[in-house]
Write a protein that holds these residues in place. Structure first.
Motif, short mmCIF file in Angstrom:
data_model
loop_
_atom_site.label_atom_id
_atom_site.label_comp_id
_atom_site.label_asym_id
_atom_site.label_seq_id
_atom_site.Cartn_x
_atom_site.Cartn_y
_atom_site.Cartn_z
N PHE A 95 0.83 -1.20 0.00
CA PHE A 95 0.00 0.00 0.00
C PHE A 95 0.86 1.25 0.00
CE2 PHE A 95 0.45 -1.35 4.36
CZ PHE A 95 0.58 -0.20 5.11
N ARG A 96 0.33 2.22 -0.70
CA ARG A 96 0.97 3.53 -0.80
C ARG A 96 0.23 4.44 0.16
NH1 ARG A 96 0.26 7.19 -6.01
NH2 ARG A 96 -1.82 6.62 -5.44
N TYR A 97 0.98 5.08 1.06
CA TYR A 97 0.42 5.99 2.06
C TYR A 97 0.98 7.38 1.78
CZ TYR A 97 -0.93 7.96 6.52
OH TYR A 97 -1.49 8.75 7.50
N VAL A 98 0.10 8.34 1.56
CA VAL A 98 0.52 9.71 1.24
C VAL A 98 -0.17 10.67 2.19
CG1 VAL A 98 0.51 11.52 -0.54
CG2 VAL A 98 0.79 9.12 -1.20
N ASP A 99 0.62 11.55 2.79
CA ASP A 99 0.03 12.66 3.55
C ASP A 99 0.71 13.95 3.15
OD1 ASP A 99 2.32 13.23 5.16
OD2 ASP A 99 1.61 11.99 6.79
N HIS A 100 0.13 15.05 3.59
CA HIS A 100 0.63 16.38 3.23
C HIS A 100 1.21 17.10 4.45
CE1 HIS A 100 -2.05 15.32 -0.04
NE2 HIS A 100 -1.41 16.21 -0.77
N GLY A 101 1.71 16.32 5.38
CA GLY A 101 2.25 16.88 6.61
C GLY A 101 3.70 17.29 6.50
N SER A 102 4.26 17.63 7.64
CA SER A 102 5.68 18.00 7.72
C SER A 102 6.53 16.85 7.21
CB SER A 102 6.06 18.28 9.18
OG SER A 102 5.25 19.28 9.72
N PRO A 103 7.67 17.16 6.62
CA PRO A 103 8.54 16.08 6.14
C PRO A 103 8.89 15.11 7.26
CG PRO A 103 9.34 18.20 5.37
CD PRO A 103 8.23 18.48 6.36
N PHE A 104 8.75 13.82 6.97
CA PHE A 104 9.09 12.78 7.95
C PHE A 104 9.48 11.52 7.19
CE2 PHE A 104 8.13 9.12 10.64
CZ PHE A 104 8.91 9.44 11.73
N ASP A 105 10.77 11.25 7.18
CA ASP A 105 11.31 10.05 6.55
C ASP A 105 11.59 9.04 7.65
OD1 ASP A 105 12.74 8.04 5.33
OD2 ASP A 105 14.12 9.38 4.28
N PRO A 106 10.76 8.02 7.80
CA PRO A 106 10.97 7.08 8.90
C PRO A 106 12.31 6.35 8.84
CG PRO A 106 9.13 6.38 7.50
CD PRO A 106 9.60 7.69 6.99
N ARG A 107 12.91 6.27 7.67
CA ARG A 107 14.22 5.62 7.57
C ARG A 107 15.29 6.43 8.27
NH1 ARG A 107 14.45 5.52 1.27
NH2 ARG A 107 14.11 7.66 1.87
N ALA A 108 15.14 7.75 8.29
CA ALA A 108 16.17 8.62 8.86
C ALA A 108 15.72 9.32 10.14
CB ALA A 108 16.57 9.68 7.83
N ASP A 109 14.42 9.59 10.27
CA ASP A 109 13.93 10.43 11.36
C ASP A 109 13.51 9.67 12.61
OD1 ASP A 109 14.40 12.54 9.67
OD2 ASP A 109 12.32 12.70 9.01
N LEU A 110 13.39 8.36 12.54
CA LEU A 110 13.03 7.59 13.72
C LEU A 110 14.25 7.34 14.59
CD1 LEU A 110 10.75 4.74 12.32
CD2 LEU A 110 10.06 6.60 13.81
N PRO A 111 14.07 7.41 15.91
CA PRO A 111 15.19 6.99 16.76
C PRO A 111 15.47 5.51 16.53
CG PRO A 111 13.28 7.66 18.09
CD PRO A 111 12.91 7.82 16.65
N ARG A 112 16.69 5.10 16.72
CA ARG A 112 17.10 3.73 16.43
C ARG A 112 16.21 2.72 17.15
NH1 ARG A 112 20.29 -0.23 18.51
NH2 ARG A 112 21.37 -1.54 17.02
N ASP A 113 15.88 2.96 18.41
CA ASP A 113 15.10 1.98 19.16
C ASP A 113 13.67 1.84 18.65
OD1 ASP A 113 14.18 4.41 20.17
OD2 ASP A 113 13.92 3.61 22.19
N ALA A 114 13.17 2.82 17.92
CA ALA A 114 11.83 2.71 17.34
C ALA A 114 11.80 1.71 16.20
CB ALA A 114 11.34 4.07 16.85
N ARG A 115 12.96 1.40 15.66
CA ARG A 115 13.04 0.44 14.55
C ARG A 115 13.28 -0.98 15.05
NH1 ARG A 115 17.49 3.59 11.85
NH2 ARG A 115 16.90 5.35 13.08
N GLU A 116 13.47 -1.14 16.34
CA GLU A 116 13.70 -2.46 16.90
C GLU A 116 12.38 -3.07 17.32
OE1 GLU A 116 16.56 -1.81 19.98
OE2 GLU A 116 18.12 -1.24 18.56
N ASP A 117 12.25 -4.36 17.13
CA ASP A 117 10.99 -5.06 17.34
C ASP A 117 10.90 -5.63 18.76
OD1 ASP A 117 8.56 -6.15 16.82
OD2 ASP A 117 9.31 -7.76 15.55
N HIS A 118 10.84 -4.74 19.75
CA HIS A 118 10.68 -5.16 21.13
C HIS A 118 9.42 -4.50 21.69
CE1 HIS A 118 14.73 -6.78 21.04
NE2 HIS A 118 15.15 -5.63 20.55
#
Length: 162
Positions: A95-118
């Motif tokens: 699925f393609r998800y599009v919004d018109h909000g502030s720039p937010f690249d989850p690959r770069a803008d998430l803290p490292r621990d948010a990408r961990e599956d705990h």
């Protein structure tokens, strides 16, 4: 059809699933997610577990867009709201998800621990992206034309239609 074409062709999509979401920046719009997914589930035979995972992911993404996105465009316009298009390719729901909000690249803008599956170790209020990435793979992100554009794939296979 390539994923790139589905994702980068703008607001029009060649998605092979007719259901689409066009939501305003309003928490009341979350109920529309269930209506659309119920229709997809009935028509395509998607499992309850898969449908629940997709619903959780979409509710989290939409809530994040509403709460944190601070869109500068018309919040309720059909062209400037939150858009979701669906596609099945190789038995996976993309699925393609599009919004018109502030720039937010989850690959770069998430803290490292948010990408961990705990998920069990997270305090309340910090499950969002960990939950999204538990159920989905982020295939691509692009910031273009004032939009955050994400392409995600649900990790559970969708059985082939009979």
């Amino acid at each position: 059809m390539s994923l790139g074409k589905l994702f980068f062709m703008g607001m029009e999509s060649t998605a092979n699933i007719p259901e689409k979401l066009r939501l305003p920046y309003d928490r009341g719009s979350l109920s529309q997610i269930r209506v659309v997914l119920d229709g997809m589930q009935a028509r395509l035979g998607i499992s309850d577990a898969c449908c629940l995972a997709l619903r959780l992911v979409l509710e989290e993404l939409v809530t994040n867009s509403i709460m944190h996105g601070q869109p500068t465009a018309d919040r309720d316009g059909s062209e400037t709201g939150i858009h979701v298009d669906f596609h099945i390719e190789d038995q996976f729901l993309i699925f393609r998800y599009v919004d018109h909000g502030s720039p937010f690249d989850p690959r770069a803008d998430l803290p490292r621990d948010a990408r961990e599956d705990h998920l069990d170790d997270r305090p309340d209020g910090q499950l969002g992206w960990a939950l999204i990435l538990h159920y989905c793979d982020l295939l691509d992100y692009q910031r273009a034309s004032g939009q955050n554009r994400m392409l995600l794939r649900l990790r559970e296979e969708i059985p082939a239609a009979p």
